[in-house]
Design an enzyme around this catalytic site. Structure first.
Site, short mmCIF file in Angstrom:
data_model
loop_
_atom_site.label_atom_id
_atom_site.label_comp_id
_atom_site.label_asym_id
_atom_site.label_seq_id
_atom_site.Cartn_x
_atom_site.Cartn_y
_atom_site.Cartn_z
N PHE A 194 48.06 42.16 39.38
CA PHE A 194 48.06 40.70 39.28
C PHE A 194 46.99 40.16 38.33
O PHE A 194 47.14 39.10 37.75
CB PHE A 194 47.90 40.06 40.66
CG PHE A 194 46.68 40.53 41.40
CD1 PHE A 194 46.69 41.70 42.13
CD2 PHE A 194 45.49 39.80 41.35
CE1 PHE A 194 45.56 42.14 42.79
CE2 PHE A 194 44.36 40.23 42.02
CZ PHE A 194 44.39 41.41 42.73
N TYR A 246 12.19 47.83 40.06
CA TYR A 246 13.29 48.77 40.24
C TYR A 246 13.43 49.15 41.70
O TYR A 246 14.55 49.27 42.22
CB TYR A 246 13.09 50.04 39.39
CG TYR A 246 14.33 50.90 39.38
CD1 TYR A 246 15.31 50.71 38.41
CD2 TYR A 246 14.53 51.87 40.36
CE1 TYR A 246 16.47 51.46 38.43
CE2 TYR A 246 15.70 52.63 40.38
CZ TYR A 246 16.66 52.42 39.41
OH TYR A 246 17.81 53.16 39.42
N LYS A 295 31.68 34.47 48.45
CA LYS A 295 32.44 33.44 49.15
C LYS A 295 31.51 32.67 50.09
O LYS A 295 30.78 31.80 49.65
CB LYS A 295 33.59 34.09 49.93
CG LYS A 295 34.77 34.47 49.07
CD LYS A 295 34.55 35.73 48.29
CE LYS A 295 35.84 36.34 47.77
NZ LYS A 295 35.59 37.55 46.97
N ARG A 354 49.82 34.59 45.11
CA ARG A 354 49.56 35.52 46.21
C ARG A 354 50.90 35.88 46.85
O ARG A 354 51.25 35.41 47.91
CB ARG A 354 48.61 34.91 47.26
CG ARG A 354 47.21 34.63 46.77
CD ARG A 354 46.21 35.77 46.82
NE ARG A 354 46.26 36.74 45.76
CZ ARG A 354 45.23 37.55 45.45
NH1 ARG A 354 44.09 37.47 46.10
NH2 ARG A 354 45.33 38.45 44.51
N PHE A 387 44.14 43.45 52.10
CA PHE A 387 43.59 42.71 50.97
C PHE A 387 43.65 43.65 49.77
O PHE A 387 43.49 44.86 49.92
CB PHE A 387 42.17 42.19 51.21
CG PHE A 387 41.73 41.37 50.03
CD1 PHE A 387 42.28 40.12 49.80
CD2 PHE A 387 40.85 41.88 49.09
CE1 PHE A 387 41.96 39.39 48.65
CE2 PHE A 387 40.53 41.15 47.95
CZ PHE A 387 41.08 39.91 47.73
N THR A 388 43.88 43.08 48.60
CA THR A 388 44.18 43.86 47.39
C THR A 388 43.17 44.98 47.13
O THR A 388 43.53 46.16 47.09
CB THR A 388 44.24 42.92 46.17
OG1 THR A 388 43.02 42.16 46.12
CG2 THR A 388 45.41 41.96 46.29
N ASP A 392 35.66 42.97 57.63
CA ASP A 392 35.52 42.38 56.31
C ASP A 392 34.96 40.98 56.55
O ASP A 392 35.68 40.06 56.92
CB ASP A 392 36.86 42.34 55.58
CG ASP A 392 36.73 41.72 54.18
OD1 ASP A 392 35.73 41.03 53.92
OD2 ASP A 392 37.63 41.93 53.35
#
Ligand code: F0G
Length: 460
Positions: A452, A75, A261, A385, A127-128, A218
């Site tokens: 979306f 943990y 990514k 997009r 970005f969303t 980001d």
């Protein structure tokens, strides 16, 4: 004898495979209706080649899988956390790390810590999830990307750049105290996977710091961004991607990261900062939303896979093969004269739906239609997009009408071969050939947030 330029090849061979299912066009027509013409609502087993996203869809290496067996599922204080921390410090250069289950977990906490109600948050295109977290924290996003980014035809090599003029104008207009921070996405997903130059982030950093404003990176696809700098920016051709990334991150104060990514894993993310006080606040928040600060919603094995993914992803031969595979698809589509965003992105090819279906207006969801048609044609799954992703203005409730109305063909890392991409290009060409009689959509169900993902459509 003269040879053309030496070709590139993947720096790996394939050890485990997963069979693909081929469906009939008749079945696909049924599946897409059941899915409300939204590719997010299809079952993955009904998809042939899945180019929905490069997020969490990457193939891990034997080195990463071996690391999964070394998961320390404690943990508190898992040794995999310390391995991850060491690699984030070494390759990204930030001092302090808080792991999160994925990128939006990091965005949630950072927005919460840094935004005071009523403040503005400039960024190089939205970005969303990033914009939504900024709004939920009481901020207002302001797009300060250069104009070239909104033009699919512009071949400017760094279409992700911030317009220093727009950023400066905003500071003048609202006052530096009302700017929470500036977000730099690199590469810029919604602009078509376009990079930010070193010169630009350096200038952003200088202007921001003159006004006491933090720069938040980001870093989701920052390694791909570093590769573009190596290939395109004067003075960087002889530097490694690792060297370029470290210089790039040095012009930021903090980063949010979706490890799903660049980092070659199926789940994971982090927020990394240089400021101790901010770290303390994040470390305190993470226990509310994600888990203890030494696991942040991840299993020990997930942290190990991500730590090892950093080491593999930063290699020049990996990143060159990754970006060149995307360009391979771009070049094929170019031969078929398909309208798309240029230059090609780092993670995807973006089709220009407005040019594709000139007879379907944007308020009939042009790109959503194209994504559905591609699926029906071949079982290739892609993502809208455009206007659906852009959503609504939080104050007026009006639909945004973005200049870019795109369909993203996103290439997962180390997953598909060039032959798969040949099929994809062929399918796009067929859909292009048959574009004339295709009809627009109306939206029949619209969720409140990030519509979306779950919206449903019907033919007009
Ligand atoms: N920032 C960028 C630039 C992204 O592309 C994403 C995710 C996130 C943040 C959020 O990270 O998904 O781990 O919570 N993009 C995915 C995509 C969903 O398909 O482009 P996440």
């Amino acid at each position: 004898m003269r040879f053309p330029k030496r070709p590139w090849a993947e720096p790996f061979k394939i050890k485990v495979v997963e069979p693909l299912k081929v469906t009939s066009e008749e079945d696909r027509k049924k599946y897409i209706v059941e899915a409300g013409y939204n590719t997010f609502l299809l079952r993955s087993e009904d998809v042939y080649i899945d180019l929905l996203t490069d997020s969490g869809t990457n193939a891990m290496s034997d080195y990463q899988w071996a690391g999964m067996m070394l998961g320390d599922e404690a943990y508190a204080g898992s040794k995999n956390y310390y391995n991850l921390e060491a690699n984030v410090q070494k390759f990204y250069g930030y001092k302090y790390l808080v792991p999160t289950h994925q990128g939006r977990g990091a965005e949630n906490m950072l927005s919460h810590c840094l935004i005071k109600k009523g403040q503005y948050v400039p960024g190089n295109m939205y970005f969303t999830t990033t914009r939504l977290h900024q709004e939920l924290a009481g901020g207002t996003f302001v797009d300060v990307i250069i104009d070239e980014a909104h033009n699919p035809q512009s071949d400017f090599p760094f279409k992700g750049n911030v317009s220093i003029q727009k950023f400066e104008d905003l500071i003048k207009k609202v006052g530096e105290k009302n700017v929470a921070y500036i977000t730099i996405g690199a590469t810029v997903n919604m602009a078509g996977g376009q990079p930010v130059s070193m010169e630009n982030i350096k200038a952003v950093h200088a202007l921001a710091h003159k006004h006491g404003i933090k720069v938040v990176l980001d870093a989701t696809r920052a390694m791909e961004n570093a590769y573009f700098i190596q290939q395109r920016e004067a003075g960087y051709a002889d530097k490694t991607v690792a060297e370029i990334l470290l210089e790039f991150t040095s012009y930021s104060d903090a980063a949010t990261m979706s490890g799903k990514k660049d980092l070659l894993v199926n789940i994971g993310g982090f927020v990394a900062v240089n400021d101790w006080d901010l770290f303390e606040e994040l470390r305190n928040l993470v226990v509310i939303y994600e888990g203890l600060h030494t696991y942040g919603g991840l299993a020990g094995r997930d942290m190990e896979a991500m730590a090892r993914g950093i080491e593999e992803a930063i290699q020049d031969d990996h990143i060159a093969a990754r970006v060149n595979q995307v360009a391979y698809l771009g070049n094929l589509l170019d031969e078929y004269k398909i309208p798309m965003v240029k230059p090609y992105g780092g993670h995807a090819i973006f089709l220009d739906a407005k040019k594709f279906y000139e007879h379907i207006p944007q308020n009939q969801y042009t790109a959503q239609v194209l994504a559905a048609e591609l699926y029906i044609n071949s079982g290739v799954r892609t993502m809208e997009r455009g206007i659906v992703s852009a959503g609504r203005d939080k104050d007026t409730g009006k639909e945004y009408a973005p200049a870019l109305e795109l369909v993203r063909l996103t290439i997962p890392r180390r997953v598909y071969t060039q032959a798969h991409l040949d099929i994809v290009a062929y399918s796009v060409a067929e859909v292009y050939e048959n574009r004339k009689n295709v009809k627009g959509f109306k939206m029949v169900y619209e969720p409140k947030y990030l519509r979306f993902f779950q919206a449903r459509f019907d033919k007009i």
